[in-house]
Structures are given as structure tokens and as C-alpha cells.
Design an enzyme around this catalytic site. Structure first.
Site, short mmCIF file in Angstrom:
data_model
loop_
_atom_site.label_atom_id
_atom_site.label_comp_id
_atom_site.label_asym_id
_atom_site.label_seq_id
_atom_site.Cartn_x
_atom_site.Cartn_y
_atom_site.Cartn_z
N TYR A 77 3.84 -18.96 29.01
CA TYR A 77 5.25 -18.61 29.27
C TYR A 77 5.35 -17.45 30.26
O TYR A 77 6.18 -17.46 31.18
CB TYR A 77 5.89 -18.26 27.92
CG TYR A 77 7.37 -17.96 27.92
CD1 TYR A 77 8.31 -19.00 27.93
CD2 TYR A 77 7.84 -16.65 27.87
CE1 TYR A 77 9.66 -18.72 27.88
CE2 TYR A 77 9.19 -16.37 27.82
CZ TYR A 77 10.10 -17.41 27.82
OH TYR A 77 11.45 -17.13 27.78
N LYS A 129 7.16 -17.52 33.84
CA LYS A 129 8.30 -16.64 34.14
C LYS A 129 8.00 -15.72 35.32
O LYS A 129 8.90 -15.35 36.07
CB LYS A 129 8.68 -15.85 32.89
CG LYS A 129 9.29 -16.71 31.76
CD LYS A 129 10.46 -17.55 32.25
CE LYS A 129 11.35 -18.03 31.12
NZ LYS A 129 12.42 -18.95 31.60
P1 NAP Z 1 17.20 -22.23 23.50
O1 NAP Z 1 18.25 -21.72 22.56
O2 NAP Z 1 15.93 -22.74 22.95
O3 NAP Z 1 17.87 -23.31 24.47
C1 NAP Z 1 17.13 -23.93 25.48
C2 NAP Z 1 17.79 -25.24 25.84
O4 NAP Z 1 17.00 -25.86 26.89
C3 NAP Z 1 17.84 -26.22 24.67
O5 NAP Z 1 19.10 -26.81 24.56
C4 NAP Z 1 16.75 -27.23 25.04
O6 NAP Z 1 16.98 -28.54 24.54
C5 NAP Z 1 16.85 -27.22 26.56
N1 NAP Z 1 15.66 -27.83 27.16
C6 NAP Z 1 14.36 -27.66 26.79
N2 NAP Z 1 13.55 -28.40 27.54
C7 NAP Z 1 14.33 -29.08 28.41
C8 NAP Z 1 14.08 -30.02 29.44
N3 NAP Z 1 12.84 -30.43 29.72
N4 NAP Z 1 15.14 -30.52 30.13
C9 NAP Z 1 16.39 -30.13 29.84
N5 NAP Z 1 16.71 -29.24 28.89
C10 NAP Z 1 15.69 -28.72 28.17
O7 NAP Z 1 16.76 -21.06 24.53
P2 NAP Z 1 17.53 -19.75 25.05
O8 NAP Z 1 17.09 -18.62 24.22
O9 NAP Z 1 18.98 -20.03 25.24
O10 NAP Z 1 16.81 -19.57 26.47
C11 NAP Z 1 17.37 -20.03 27.69
C12 NAP Z 1 16.51 -19.55 28.85
O11 NAP Z 1 16.39 -18.13 28.82
C13 NAP Z 1 15.07 -20.10 28.80
O12 NAP Z 1 14.61 -20.35 30.11
C14 NAP Z 1 14.31 -18.95 28.19
O13 NAP Z 1 12.96 -18.99 28.52
C15 NAP Z 1 15.02 -17.77 28.80
N6 NAP Z 1 14.86 -16.52 28.04
C16 NAP Z 1 15.31 -16.40 26.75
C17 NAP Z 1 15.14 -15.20 26.07
C18 NAP Z 1 15.60 -15.00 24.65
O14 NAP Z 1 15.33 -13.91 24.09
N7 NAP Z 1 16.28 -15.94 24.02
C19 NAP Z 1 14.49 -14.12 26.71
C20 NAP Z 1 14.04 -14.29 28.01
C21 NAP Z 1 14.24 -15.49 28.68
P3 NAP Z 1 16.40 -28.97 23.09
O15 NAP Z 1 17.20 -28.20 22.11
O16 NAP Z 1 16.67 -30.46 23.02
O17 NAP Z 1 14.95 -28.62 23.10
#
Ligand code: NAP
Length: 260
Positions: free
Chosen positions: A161, A165
Site C-alpha cells: 500500500y 501511494k
Molecule cells: P473504503 O471505505 O474501503 O471505500 C473504498 C471504496 O472503493 C469501496 O466502495 C470499494 O468497493 C471501492 N473499490 C475497491 N476496489 C475497487 C475497484 N477495483 N474498482 C472500483 N471500486 C473499488 O475506503 P476509504 O477509507 O473511503 O478510502 C478511499 C481512498 O482513500 C482509498 O484510496 C484509500 O486508500 C485512501 N485513504 C484512506 C484513508 C483512511 O484513513 N480511510 C487514509 C489514507 C488514504 P467495495 O466496497 O466493493 O470493495
């Protein structure tokens, strides 16, 4: 679900795409862009799961369409972007937000853990950006925002990851150089701890109750709280504005401090 009043920061007719927009950060970004006046292509793996985001946007008077797609699949991406263009118009804002984690210490990390994470974050952002850039360069205006992470600086158990990133930061800077002359800016947001299903899953993996994980994490963050999806949506909203047109190739850490 919070509602943001319609502020019409975008000239009417502009179309955006947010990937991974069924929930979490992507859903908040989609709602925010809609309240700023953009029509929104709400993309996620499961089209039916996008109904909540699309419903919230339409209830607030906005326009949105749900499209199911795996961002790592080239044919699927081409079809999904074409469908948004036919339904709403050519997309000139793209937020590459879809993401997964497959955490493991290096000696336990499988090839599948590595490839899955690279495919969604890096290949997915590449395919989506390549498919959308033609609408942006034709319009002589566009915005791409990539979701990086504080994990790009290194995080135990996340070799895959953090590499993806960090890779997105290089991708962002290169696209900014290539697309700038077409009026297209490309920036990255590197969130710290944001309260979503992704961080909930991390707490589960560590065997810690989510509330305790949040409380512990907040103590380490200078502003003394964890982030909410709306914190990221507000930053995307800034990048998408006309007045942000001289800001490109940047990585903004939205982490309640210099890092998480
Ligand atoms: P999340 O709640 O897990 O939501 C991610 C979404 O992306 C889910 O709806 C998932 O679908 C979808 N997804 C996964 N694989 C996919 C694919 N191949 N094609 C299309 N959609 C796909 O994550 P989040 O926390 O909102 O994170 C969103 C972004 O921010 C990510 O890139 C993550 O790495 C980044 N981020 C998050 C955090 C944090 O603390 N939360 C921190 C730093 C960066 P499914 O539910 O069907 O799997």
C-alpha cells in the site's frame, strides 16, 4: 449523512467522476462535488451499492449516475467513462479514490496481496486518467485528484500500500507536467486517519475495538481528532475550482498535522 448546501462553485454543465464512491471518502467527495454544481459519475465495483450516494445527490437537487466498474479492468474503464459521457456529458473532473488494503508484514505478504493493491491504486488511476484526459484536453480545462496517503511515508505492514501511494505521488507530478498546457491540473491528497470502513477493518485486523482505535489515534494527531470523509471532500472541492488553476503537481497532507 451530512448535506452541503448547493453553492454552485462550478459553471453549470461540468461533469465529474469519483471512483470508489459507494461509501467512505468517495461518497463524501461525490456529494460535495454535486453540491458544488458538478454532475457526478458515481463509480464503484458494485453498481447497486452506489444507489445511496446517487440518491443523496438527487435528493439535494443534483445530477448523478451509478456505474459499476472494476477500475483495474481496461475494457470496463473505457465502457464506464463512455457511459458517464453519454449520460451526463464529458467528464472534466476525475477523483481517483477507489482503494483497497491487503496488509501483511513482508515475510507473510503474498504475490496476490501485492498485485491486488498495485492493480487498484496504480493501474486503476492510470486507466481512469487515460480514459478521461481526452475530455479534459478537448475542453481545455480539467482537474485530476489522486488519493495518496500518509502511508506513502512508510507504514508497518503496508509495503504494498505504501509503495502504491508513493507511486501515486510520482504519477500525479508527471501528469501535472504533461497536462498543464491543456488547462488541466493534477494534484494528490494524502489523508491521515479518516474514519471509514477501511480504518474499521484495520482496527479489526489489530484486534482493537474501533472506538478505542479512534480514541488512541486521536491522541497522536495534533488537532486531537481523527479525520472525517468530509475533510477530504473539502480539499477536493478546492482543487476542482477555477480559482485553484495555478496549483498543480502538489501533494497535500490532510492529516490533522504535518503527518499522521
Ligand atoms: P473504503 O471505505 O474501503 O471505500 C473504498 C471504496 O472503493 C469501496 O466502495 C470499494 O468497493 C471501492 N473499490 C475497491 N476496489 C475497487 C475497484 N477495483 N474498482 C472500483 N471500486 C473499488 O475506503 P476509504 O477509507 O473511503 O478510502 C478511499 C481512498 O482513500 C482509498 O484510496 C484509500 O486508500 C485512501 N485513504 C484512506 C484513508 C483512511 O484513513 N480511510 C487514509 C489514507 C488514504 P467495495 O466496497 O466493493 O470493495
Amino acid at each position: 449523512m451530512s448535506e452541503t448546501p448547493m453553492t454552485a462553485a462550478a459553471p453549470s454543465g461540468r461533469v465529474s467522476i469519483v471512483t470508489g464512491a459507494a461509501r467512505g471518502i468517495g461518497a463524501a467527495v461525490a456529494r460535495r462535488l454535486a453540491s458544488d454544481g458538478f454532475a457526478v459519475g458515481v463509480l464503484d465495483l458494485d453498481e447497486a451499492a452506489c444507489a445511496g450516494t446517487v440518491g443523496a445527490i438527487e435528493a439535494a437537487g443534483g445530477r448523478a449516475v451509478a456505474v459499476g466498474v472494476d477500475v483495474a479492468d481496461a475494457d470496463g474503464v473505457a465502457a464506464a467513462v463512455a457511459r458517464v459521457a453519454e449520460t451526463l456529458g464529458g467528464p472534466t473532473v476525475l477523483v481517483n479514490n477507489a482503494g483497497i488494503t491487503r496488509d501483511n508484514l513482508l515475510f507473510k505478504m503474498t504475490e496476490d496481496d501485492w498485485d491486488s493493491v498495485m492493480n487498484v491504486h496504480l493501474r486503476g488511476s492510470f486507466l481512469m486518467s487515460r480514459a478521461c484526459q481526452k475530455y479534459m484536453t478537448e475542453a481545455k480545462w480539467g482537474r485530476i485528484v489522486n488519493l495518496s496517503s500518509t502511508s506513502a511515508l512508510g507504514n508497518r505492514g503496508q509495503a504494498n500500500y505504501s509503495a502504491a501511494k508513493a507511486g501515486l505521488q510520482g504519477f500525479t507530478k508527471t501528469l501535472a507536467i504533461e497536462l498543464g498546457k491543456f488547462g488541466v491540473t493534477v494534484n494528490a491528497i494524502a489523508p491521515g486517519f479518516i474514519q471509514t470502513d477501511m480504518t474499521k477493518a484495520t482496527a479489526e485486523r489489530l484486534g482493537v475495538p474501533f472506538e478505542a482505535f479512534i480514541e488512541h489515534s486521536a491522541k497522536e494527531i495534533p488537532v486531537a481528532r481523527v479525520g472525517q470523509p468530509e475533510d477530504i471532500a473539502a480539499t477536493v472541492s478546492f482543487f476542482a475550482r477555477d480559482e485553484a488553476g495555478f496549483v498543480s503537481g502538489q501533494v497535500v497532507y490532510v492529516a490533522g498535522g504535518p503527518k499522521d
